[in-house]
Design a protein around this motif. Structure first.
Motif, mmCIF file in Angstrom:
data_model
loop_
_atom_site.group_PDB
_atom_site.id
_atom_site.type_symbol
_atom_site.label_atom_id
_atom_site.label_comp_id
_atom_site.label_asym_id
_atom_site.label_seq_id
_atom_site.Cartn_x
_atom_site.Cartn_y
_atom_site.Cartn_z
ATOM 1 N N ALA A 193 -6.879 4.266 4.650
ATOM 2 C CA ALA A 193 -7.208 2.978 4.018
ATOM 3 C C ALA A 193 -8.285 3.185 2.958
ATOM 4 C CB ALA A 193 -7.679 1.972 5.059
ATOM 5 N N LEU A 194 -9.237 4.094 3.233
ATOM 6 C CA LEU A 194 -10.272 4.387 2.243
ATOM 7 C C LEU A 194 -9.933 5.643 1.439
ATOM 8 C CD1 LEU A 194 -13.460 3.434 4.258
ATOM 9 C CD2 LEU A 194 -12.515 2.273 2.261
ATOM 10 N N GLY A 195 -8.706 6.140 1.572
ATOM 11 C CA GLY A 195 -8.245 7.314 0.826
ATOM 12 C C GLY A 195 -7.154 6.931 -0.162
ATOM 13 N N GLY A 196 -6.221 7.856 -0.343
ATOM 14 C CA GLY A 196 -5.180 7.672 -1.356
ATOM 15 C C GLY A 196 -4.283 6.471 -1.109
ATOM 16 N N ILE A 197 -3.984 6.183 0.163
ATOM 17 C CA ILE A 197 -3.119 5.045 0.491
ATOM 18 C C ILE A 197 -3.786 3.732 0.060
ATOM 19 C CG2 ILE A 197 -2.122 3.745 2.428
ATOM 20 C CD1 ILE A 197 -0.658 6.340 2.049
ATOM 21 N N GLY A 198 -5.054 3.594 0.418
ATOM 22 C CA GLY A 198 -5.782 2.382 0.055
ATOM 23 C C GLY A 198 -5.937 2.245 -1.450
ATOM 24 N N LEU A 199 -6.201 3.376 -2.106
ATOM 25 C CA LEU A 199 -6.402 3.328 -3.556
ATOM 26 C C LEU A 199 -5.094 2.999 -4.277
ATOM 27 C CD1 LEU A 199 -8.476 3.538 -5.789
ATOM 28 C CD2 LEU A 199 -8.212 6.028 -5.768
ATOM 29 N N CYS A 200 -3.971 3.430 -3.722
ATOM 30 C CA CYS A 200 -2.660 3.037 -4.272
ATOM 31 C C CYS A 200 -2.511 1.517 -4.239
ATOM 32 C CB CYS A 200 -1.530 3.638 -3.437
ATOM 33 S SG CYS A 200 -0.833 5.117 -4.154
ATOM 34 N N ALA A 201 -2.797 0.924 -3.090
ATOM 35 C CA ALA A 201 -2.627 -0.522 -2.940
ATOM 36 C C ALA A 201 -3.602 -1.276 -3.852
ATOM 37 C CB ALA A 201 -2.840 -0.926 -1.481
ATOM 38 N N TYR A 202 -4.869 -0.873 -3.811
ATOM 39 C CA TYR A 202 -5.910 -1.554 -4.583
ATOM 40 C C TYR A 202 -5.704 -1.341 -6.090
ATOM 41 C CZ TYR A 202 -10.718 -2.945 -5.865
ATOM 42 O OH TYR A 202 -11.819 -3.555 -6.415
ATOM 43 N N GLY A 203 -5.532 -0.097 -6.493
ATOM 44 C CA GLY A 203 -5.384 0.223 -7.919
ATOM 45 C C GLY A 203 -4.085 -0.318 -8.498
ATOM 46 N N GLY A 204 -3.017 -0.267 -7.700
ATOM 47 C CA GLY A 204 -1.737 -0.786 -8.174
ATOM 48 C C GLY A 204 -1.802 -2.275 -8.452
ATOM 49 N N LEU A 205 -2.511 -3.001 -7.589
ATOM 50 C CA LEU A 205 -2.662 -4.443 -7.794
ATOM 51 C C LEU A 205 -3.666 -4.754 -8.903
ATOM 52 C CD1 LEU A 205 -2.890 -5.724 -4.098
ATOM 53 C CD2 LEU A 205 -0.986 -6.119 -5.673
ATOM 54 N N ILE A 206 -4.890 -4.220 -8.762
ATOM 55 C CA ILE A 206 -6.003 -4.616 -9.633
ATOM 56 C C ILE A 206 -5.905 -3.938 -11.002
ATOM 57 C CG2 ILE A 206 -8.540 -4.726 -9.821
ATOM 58 C CD1 ILE A 206 -7.608 -6.152 -7.305
ATOM 59 N N GLY A 207 -5.596 -2.629 -10.990
ATOM 60 C CA GLY A 207 -5.526 -1.885 -12.249
ATOM 61 C C GLY A 207 -4.183 -2.093 -12.946
ATOM 62 N N THR A 208 -3.148 -1.466 -12.413
ATOM 63 C CA THR A 208 -1.813 -1.534 -13.032
ATOM 64 C C THR A 208 -1.314 -2.976 -13.119
ATOM 65 O OG1 THR A 208 -1.359 0.608 -12.025
ATOM 66 C CG2 THR A 208 0.523 -0.604 -12.909
ATOM 67 N N GLY A 209 -1.461 -3.707 -12.029
ATOM 68 C CA GLY A 209 -0.869 -5.046 -11.963
ATOM 69 C C GLY A 209 -1.716 -6.152 -12.566
ATOM 70 N N GLN A 210 -2.977 -5.847 -12.860
ATOM 71 C CA GLN A 210 -3.901 -6.843 -13.428
ATOM 72 C C GLN A 210 -3.884 -8.163 -12.648
ATOM 73 O OE1 GLN A 210 -3.420 -6.965 -17.739
ATOM 74 N NE2 GLN A 210 -3.286 -4.746 -17.839
ATOM 75 N N LEU A 211 -3.984 -8.019 -11.339
ATOM 76 C CA LEU A 211 -3.948 -9.165 -10.424
ATOM 77 C C LEU A 211 -5.049 -10.176 -10.719
ATOM 78 C CD1 LEU A 211 -2.564 -9.836 -7.482
ATOM 79 C CD2 LEU A 211 -4.827 -9.196 -6.658
ATOM 80 N N LYS A 212 -4.656 -11.454 -10.713
ATOM 81 C CA LYS A 212 -5.629 -12.543 -10.865
ATOM 82 C C LYS A 212 -5.406 -13.545 -9.730
ATOM 83 C CE LYS A 212 -7.084 -11.267 -15.039
ATOM 84 N NZ LYS A 212 -6.521 -9.908 -14.837
ATOM 85 N N ALA A 213 -6.470 -14.249 -9.339
ATOM 86 C CA ALA A 213 -6.351 -15.303 -8.325
ATOM 87 C C ALA A 213 -5.272 -16.292 -8.757
ATOM 88 C CB ALA A 213 -7.690 -16.018 -8.158
#
Lengths: 330, 330
Positions: B120-140
């Motif tokens: 969760a604090l490694g590559g798996i978590g960073l995939c989920a977080y980065g994919g949403l926030i970075g790549t996906g530009q997630l907004k509320a």
């Protein structure tokens, strides 16, 4: 009473449209209402985007949509006079009554050919320029692949990418068009996709991979490009003419975008407001200096509109496909 | 002499791998060379990305690749001592001699479960977080679809998107997992893709369309999402587990990206260096406060590694799939 000849859709086409999917019908034109003008078509534009529109159930029995250049024959709208030139989205017909709200005024620049002014400096040109520079983030030295490179947008994209200092490969349906892409457009290499599988010939033509794929085709072209994409390469998708067939095969190599970190973005010319100024400056300069040429395939007479539309999907055109409805030079 | 048990690939799998594609082989381990350490596996990570790797001709006869957490049993490398914990990419085996160059030191945080800390604090978590926030530009307020939402990355992506104030729909293979996505992960709706075509159930679950699709599946899921995308929506592609089958059907609705101006971007956790700080801060806080849970499916013994790998493609796991090789708690 005035009459008009209209291209009507008789039935929903399956795959590539067939002449019997259309009819040319002569219909009466009622007198003008207030705020309307009567237009006489000069040129009609026939483009791949029409295929999905005539695939919809609600299109059956209707006039086939399309844009064009027309002259005002009679006016009941303030500020619009007989003889004025306008652009419209009134469909494939020779005359029409139109409210002026959807019309755009057109001022002839006599130093340019009419089709160059209309299309190379219009939406077609902005698609090619914006798709490369905006969506594709084109840089000098990029390895660029343009599919349907003998088409209206593709033939401009190849030339712009060359003018920007890139290695450019184009694809076309026949060996004759493929030769033309190198000879007339200045592409470094070209491939002919009916004589050989795209994947093999594209791989041979692009030994340094692909940084930017300007896609007009989709399907087998996209499947061929995906495994050749360089890391963080971009695919700018202008059209997917192969996907308009009803029995399309589907794209199988999409997982490549994960390993290669590929970005795929669909676009249209309305996305590039912020590029309008450099677009007009650079394109005008390239055109007037003769560095960039605009090609078209013109068929004469509204009766040939179905033939022109079908020809888009059978590889008939070089450059922009047009119907010249009246012979008048403007 | 020391021996090790290794998972070797006997033949190239077709589609979903079969137990007979693998063998567990006991092999001698030679004495250590200078600069090497002997590792004893504690946990081995079994992930979908292994499928394309074992599909390559050169993988036949080799140890199946994979990463894991291991303890140093013997060292001939300066600065690495017996008992130290390290992460490695040494493949699915219980013991191995490894040069230290490819190893990463691991410090246990006893307030977190081992798998939470590792994944969760490694590559798996960073995939989920980065994919949403970075790549996906997630907004509320975004309408978010996560496929394979009961999987390792998907189950985190659903929870993160909910914590960020989005409407979230997840998909899973079975009705049981689908229920679990709503009950345990807090998704607003979920769909079960084996009982009903994805296109229909997704359309019903997302009446406001899709702003962001976090894709772990590709194939029919991607075809279902494309016609539902909102203008300028984004598809962040983490995986395409459906495309690892040999006889994959192909994606047919890609032309939607033109009309809808969709952006599709492939990514991996190594793309998000600039997000590392907010990722660790937010994830640590969510985990320690109990707002975000990490789930895993752990099978015991190196002999069960083929079963774990096959299970990824038959929908066996909830959360991260792991092999516990030694029973020791660290």
């Amino acid at each position: 009473m005035e009459t008009t000849k209209e291209v009507r859709l008789l039935r929903r086409p399956t795959g590539i449209p067939n002449p019997s999917d259309f009819e040319i019908r002569e219909s009466p034109l009622p007198p003008l209402d207030d705020g309307e003008v009567r237009l006489r078509s000069i040129l009609l534009s026939v483009d791949p985007y029409l295929r999905p529109l005539i695939g919809k159930a609600e299109a059956i029995g209707q006039i086939v949509p399309g844009s064009g250049l027309a002259q005002i024959e009679e006016s009941r709208a303030k500020g619009f006079r007989e003889g004025d030139l306008v652009r419209h989205f009134g469909g494939l017909r020779d005359k029409m009554n139109m409210p002026v709200a959807g019309l755009t005024r057109f001022s002839r620049r006599p130093e340019l050919s009419l089709t160059t002014q209309l299309h190379a400096l219009g939406g077609i040109g902005l698609c090619a320029y914006g798709g490369l520079i905006g969506t594709g983030q084109l840089k000098a030295g990029h390895q660029v692949f343009v599919s349907a490179a003998a088409g209206a947008v593709g033939s401009l994209a190849v030339q712009i990418a060359k003018l920007k200092g890139c290695y450019v490969v184009g694809s076309a349906s026949t060996p004759e068009k493929s030769d033309w892409i190198v000879r007339e457009l200045g592409a470094d290499r070209s491939i002919s996709y009916r004589s050989q599988p795209v994947a093999e010939s594209l791989k041979a033509a692009m030994p340094k991979g692909i940084d930017l794929y300007f896609d007009n085709v989709g399907g087998d072209h996209l499947d061929a490009a995906l495994p050749l994409m360089n890391q963080f390469g971009r695919i700018a998708v202008c059209g997917m003419i192969s996907s308009y067939a009803d029995d399309k095969p589907g794209v199988k190599n999409l997982a490549e975008i994960i390993y290669r970190r590929v970005n795929i973005q669909g676009f249209g010319f309305t996305d590039f407001d912020e590029l309008q100024v450099p677009f007009e400056r650079e394109m005008s300069q390239w055109i007037t200096s003769g560095q960039l040429k605009f090609f078209d395939t013109v068929l004469g007479g509204i009766e040939r509109a179905p033939e022109a539309l079908i020809g888009l999907f059978t590889g008939r055109n070089i450059g922009k496909m047009l119907i010249q409805v009246s012979n008048e030079t403007v």
